[in-house]
Design a protein around this motif. Structure first.
Motif, mmCIF file in Angstrom:
data_model
loop_
_atom_site.group_PDB
_atom_site.id
_atom_site.type_symbol
_atom_site.label_atom_id
_atom_site.label_comp_id
_atom_site.label_asym_id
_atom_site.label_seq_id
_atom_site.Cartn_x
_atom_site.Cartn_y
_atom_site.Cartn_z
ATOM 1 N N GLU A 1 17.173 -13.737 8.204
ATOM 2 C CA GLU A 1 15.992 -13.070 6.973
ATOM 3 C C GLU A 1 17.151 -11.991 6.536
ATOM 4 O OE1 GLU A 1 12.215 -13.195 9.586
ATOM 5 O OE2 GLU A 1 12.843 -11.438 9.972
ATOM 6 N N GLN A 2 17.845 -11.175 6.971
ATOM 7 C CA GLN A 2 19.015 -10.514 6.830
ATOM 8 C C GLN A 2 18.998 -10.652 5.265
ATOM 9 O OE1 GLN A 2 21.567 -9.790 10.087
ATOM 10 N NE2 GLN A 2 20.081 -9.246 11.668
ATOM 11 N N ALA A 3 19.317 -11.665 5.145
ATOM 12 C CA ALA A 3 20.494 -11.555 3.808
ATOM 13 C C ALA A 3 19.545 -10.909 2.584
ATOM 14 C CB ALA A 3 21.258 -12.989 3.913
ATOM 15 N N ARG A 4 18.309 -12.324 2.820
ATOM 16 C CA ARG A 4 17.540 -11.550 1.850
ATOM 17 C C ARG A 4 16.365 -10.449 1.629
ATOM 18 N NH1 ARG A 4 12.379 -16.029 0.543
ATOM 19 N NH2 ARG A 4 11.471 -15.062 -1.675
ATOM 20 N N TYR A 5 16.245 -9.892 2.961
ATOM 21 C CA TYR A 5 14.623 -8.751 3.853
ATOM 22 C C TYR A 5 15.685 -7.450 4.130
ATOM 23 C CZ TYR A 5 11.994 -12.532 2.476
ATOM 24 O OH TYR A 5 11.549 -13.625 2.106
ATOM 25 N N SER A 6 16.931 -6.919 3.963
ATOM 26 C CA SER A 6 17.365 -6.057 4.282
ATOM 27 C C SER A 6 16.777 -4.974 4.192
ATOM 28 C CB SER A 6 18.882 -6.393 3.955
ATOM 29 O OG SER A 6 19.333 -5.220 2.413
ATOM 30 N N PRO A 7 16.948 -3.770 5.121
ATOM 31 C CA PRO A 7 16.654 -3.105 4.948
ATOM 32 C C PRO A 7 16.551 -1.239 3.812
ATOM 33 C CG PRO A 7 17.070 -3.302 6.893
ATOM 34 C CD PRO A 7 17.814 -4.221 6.772
ATOM 35 N N ARG A 8 15.476 -1.079 3.263
ATOM 36 C CA ARG A 8 15.993 -0.191 1.691
ATOM 37 C C ARG A 8 16.516 -0.838 0.405
ATOM 38 N NH1 ARG A 8 17.705 5.870 4.161
ATOM 39 N NH2 ARG A 8 17.011 5.234 5.917
ATOM 40 N N ARG A 9 16.221 -2.759 0.529
ATOM 41 C CA ARG A 9 16.927 -3.513 -0.693
ATOM 42 C C ARG A 9 16.147 -4.541 -0.451
ATOM 43 N NH1 ARG A 9 22.469 -2.755 -2.019
ATOM 44 N NH2 ARG A 9 22.782 -4.543 -2.840
ATOM 45 N N GLY A 10 15.789 -6.070 0.044
ATOM 46 C CA GLY A 10 14.877 -7.303 -0.167
ATOM 47 C C GLY A 10 13.392 -6.431 0.719
ATOM 48 N N LEU A 11 13.326 -5.137 1.146
ATOM 49 C CA LEU A 11 12.564 -4.650 1.363
ATOM 50 C C LEU A 11 12.425 -3.354 1.181
ATOM 51 C CD1 LEU A 11 11.237 -6.146 4.941
ATOM 52 C CD2 LEU A 11 10.026 -6.877 2.478
ATOM 53 N N ALA B 1 0.937 -1.048 0.535
ATOM 54 C CA ALA B 1 -0.061 0.057 -0.451
ATOM 55 C C ALA B 1 0.921 1.809 0.050
ATOM 56 C CB ALA B 1 -0.682 0.286 1.354
ATOM 57 N N GLY B 2 1.865 0.905 -0.304
ATOM 58 C CA GLY B 2 2.691 2.223 -0.210
ATOM 59 C C GLY B 2 3.546 3.020 0.704
ATOM 60 N N ILE B 3 3.161 1.750 2.346
ATOM 61 C CA ILE B 3 3.117 2.126 3.672
ATOM 62 C C ILE B 3 5.022 2.202 4.019
ATOM 63 C CG2 ILE B 3 2.433 2.199 5.491
ATOM 64 C CD1 ILE B 3 -0.040 1.647 4.955
ATOM 65 N N LYS B 4 5.608 3.381 4.548
ATOM 66 C CA LYS B 4 6.863 3.117 5.271
ATOM 67 C C LYS B 4 7.128 2.224 6.352
ATOM 68 C CE LYS B 4 8.756 6.974 2.532
ATOM 69 N NZ LYS B 4 9.006 7.836 2.607
ATOM 70 N N SER B 5 7.974 1.086 6.668
ATOM 71 C CA SER B 5 8.219 0.982 8.426
ATOM 72 C C SER B 5 9.266 0.770 8.595
ATOM 73 C CB SER B 5 7.616 -0.421 8.122
ATOM 74 O OG SER B 5 8.448 -1.183 7.051
ATOM 75 N N PHE B 6 9.267 0.536 10.275
ATOM 76 C CA PHE B 6 10.578 0.538 10.582
ATOM 77 C C PHE B 6 10.589 -0.230 12.128
ATOM 78 C CE2 PHE B 6 13.576 2.556 14.205
ATOM 79 C CZ PHE B 6 14.792 2.467 13.531
ATOM 80 N N ALA B 7 11.875 -0.855 12.030
ATOM 81 C CA ALA B 7 11.729 -2.483 13.225
ATOM 82 C C ALA B 7 12.282 -1.972 14.762
ATOM 83 C CB ALA B 7 12.108 -3.561 12.985
ATOM 84 N N ALA B 8 11.071 -1.949 15.345
ATOM 85 C CA ALA B 8 11.665 -1.471 16.574
ATOM 86 C C ALA B 8 12.042 -2.971 17.121
ATOM 87 C CB ALA B 8 10.957 -0.509 17.299
ATOM 88 N N PHE B 9 12.109 -2.433 18.509
ATOM 89 C CA PHE B 9 12.140 -3.832 19.840
ATOM 90 C C PHE B 9 13.430 -4.854 19.031
ATOM 91 C CE2 PHE B 9 8.836 -0.804 20.907
ATOM 92 C CZ PHE B 9 9.269 -0.577 21.824
ATOM 93 N N LEU C 1 10.277 -0.146 1.144
ATOM 94 C CA LEU C 1 10.034 0.933 1.784
ATOM 95 C C LEU C 1 9.837 0.062 3.248
ATOM 96 C CD1 LEU C 1 6.938 0.981 -0.081
ATOM 97 C CD2 LEU C 1 9.121 2.015 0.464
ATOM 98 N N LEU C 2 11.242 -0.815 4.049
ATOM 99 C CA LEU C 2 11.773 -0.742 5.991
ATOM 100 C C LEU C 2 12.580 -0.089 5.417
ATOM 101 C CD1 LEU C 2 11.010 -2.382 7.819
ATOM 102 C CD2 LEU C 2 12.730 -4.175 7.604
ATOM 103 N N LEU C 3 12.624 0.844 6.519
ATOM 104 C CA LEU C 3 13.527 2.226 6.261
ATOM 105 C C LEU C 3 14.914 1.750 7.283
ATOM 106 C CD1 LEU C 3 11.644 5.112 6.707
ATOM 107 C CD2 LEU C 3 12.285 3.875 4.682
ATOM 108 N N GLY C 4 14.878 0.960 7.964
ATOM 109 C CA GLY C 4 15.819 0.565 9.003
ATOM 110 C C GLY C 4 15.712 -0.070 10.304
ATOM 111 N N SER C 5 15.900 -0.006 11.117
ATOM 112 C CA SER C 5 15.755 -0.934 12.366
ATOM 113 C C SER C 5 16.881 -0.006 13.830
ATOM 114 C CB SER C 5 15.565 -2.593 12.319
ATOM 115 O OG SER C 5 17.415 -3.603 11.981
ATOM 116 N N LEU C 6 15.700 -0.488 14.570
ATOM 117 C CA LEU C 6 16.725 -0.148 15.418
ATOM 118 C C LEU C 6 16.297 -1.299 17.076
ATOM 119 C CD1 LEU C 6 18.487 1.866 17.956
ATOM 120 C CD2 LEU C 6 17.010 2.877 18.470
#
Length: 382
Positions: free
Chosen positions: A136-146, A121-129, A148-153
């Motif tokens: 999952e990281q190799a395939r679904y890295s922020p801003r690449r594999g996903l 739906a074009g909504i950006k996301s961010f992972a926290a906690f 609109l997942l902008l990053g994580s803290l």
């Protein structure tokens, strides 16, 4: 329109000095015009009446108030299917009612499908906690594999397991507690097998145990972060064999459940068994003061509030990419009785001002200095 205003604001002050009066007046109008509030939804994986997750939401409300954000909190009630359903509901909202960003936590491995639902739906996301799992990281890295997942803290969860276990082991050894075989025995009550924070807390526990070879890990069980399950697991362990001297729990609720079981069998926490816990509920702080808890680590509930600081700055043009897209920070601190008393006497969480952590509000700030010590800062309320 709000994006245009943001761009104009950056240059208008510079231009005002040499601009003709009419243009200068226009610039002042632009500076005074309010921007549309940045809207963020947090899908809270916990229950609304759960102390830890309620505190996390309160801290985020304080950050949103400090930074002028519009925050909506939705509770998933520890149900991963509910978390997925909430992400789908957000994606199905009319375009004008969708948030700018959604903050997610990877409890029970739901981060990737939720981020995918939102991205459709074009909504950006961010992972926290809790962020992406290692697998999952190799395939679904922020801003690449996903994209609109902008990053994580993430709080460095291994610290929580290590600091709490180390404090517990040191106290058990200092008090010369021993089993019938002359050794010190510890029981571990962990959260779950799949959430990154649970896995890493367990790694921290094992790190502390490796430094103290005179302590045996007698048993490890999982209680899904629940007090009732921890009570049942602990009762079963105590009924099957000799009581351990030490009990490490991955959360305060599970520690209290284990205490309930011990007390039902006539054992006294703080005397017959020493308990360690993670989290900063008022009940945990009071238990530390009273001596029922022997070790307590927490402060990481501020992670969501710090994530809002990052998204606020990103929205205003200060990307955190120079610090990395997957940030892990030391957001745990050990509490002693004095610190617990200060924590209980603190101002209301919702009065904390998070502008001090923002790069937009502090242009000279080059690296985020997220620190749970703010919880004990006498100047936190201002």
């Amino acid at each position: 329109m709000s994006r245009l205003l943001r761009c104009l604001r950056h240059g208008v002050l510079r231009a005002l000095r040499s601009a003709p009066p009419v243009l200068a007046a226009l610039g002042l109008i632009l500076l005074a015009a309010p921007l549309q509030a940045q809207s963020i939804v947090f899908i809270n994986p916990g229950h609304a009446d759960e102390a830890y997750w309620r505190s996390a939401s309160q801290a985020m409300e304080a950050a949103a108030r400090s930074l002028g954000l519009k925050l909506e909190v939705l509770y998933a009630g520890r149900d991963p299917e509910r978390t997925l359903a909430l992400s789908q509901e957000l994606a199905q909202r009319p375009a004008g009612l969708r948030p700018d960003y959604v903050i997610l936590s990877n409890d029970k491995g739901v981060l990737v499908p939720c981020a995918q639902n939102l991205a459709a739906a074009g909504i950006k996301s961010f992972a926290a906690f809790s962020g992406l799992l290692p697998q999952e990281q190799a395939r679904y890295s922020p801003r690449r594999g996903l994209p609109l997942l902008l990053g994580s803290l993430e709080p460095r969860a291994q610290d929580a397991g290590y600091l709490s276990a180390k404090a517990l082991l040191e106290q058990g050894l200092a008090r010369r507690m021993r089993g019938a075989d002359g050794r010190l025995h510890l029981v571990s009550i962990a959260g779950d097998r799949s959430t990154p924070s649970s896995i890493q807390r367990n790694q921290g526990l094992r790190q502390a145990l490796a430094e103290h070879p005179q302590v045996d890990l007698a048993a490890q069980t999982f209680a899904d972060w629940r007090r009732d399950q921890a009570r049942d697991r602990m009762r079963g362990l105590l009924q099957r064999g000799p009581a351990p001297q030490l009990v490490w729990a991955g959360s305060d609720l599970m520690a209290f459940g284990a205490m309930d079981a011990a007390e039902s069998l006539g054992l006294k926490p703080g005397r017959d068994l020493l308990f360690a816990a993670i989290n900063t509920s008022d009940e945990a702080m009071q238990a530390l003061i009273d001596g029922r808890l022997s070790a307590l680590v927490g402060g990481h509930f501020l992670t969501g509030a710090f994530a809002l600081v990052m998204l606020h700055d990103l929205h205003q043009g200060r990307d955190f990419i120079d610090e990395g897209l997957s940030l892990e920070r030391p957001l745990f601190m050990r509490f002693d009785r004095a610190a617990a008393q200060r924590f209980l006497a603190r101002p209301d969480l919702r009065e904390l001002d998070f502008r001090r952590f923002s790069k937009v509000h502090n242009p000279r700030l080059r690296r985020y200095d997220f620190n749970p010590q703010v919880l004990l800062d006498s100047g936190a309320k201002h």
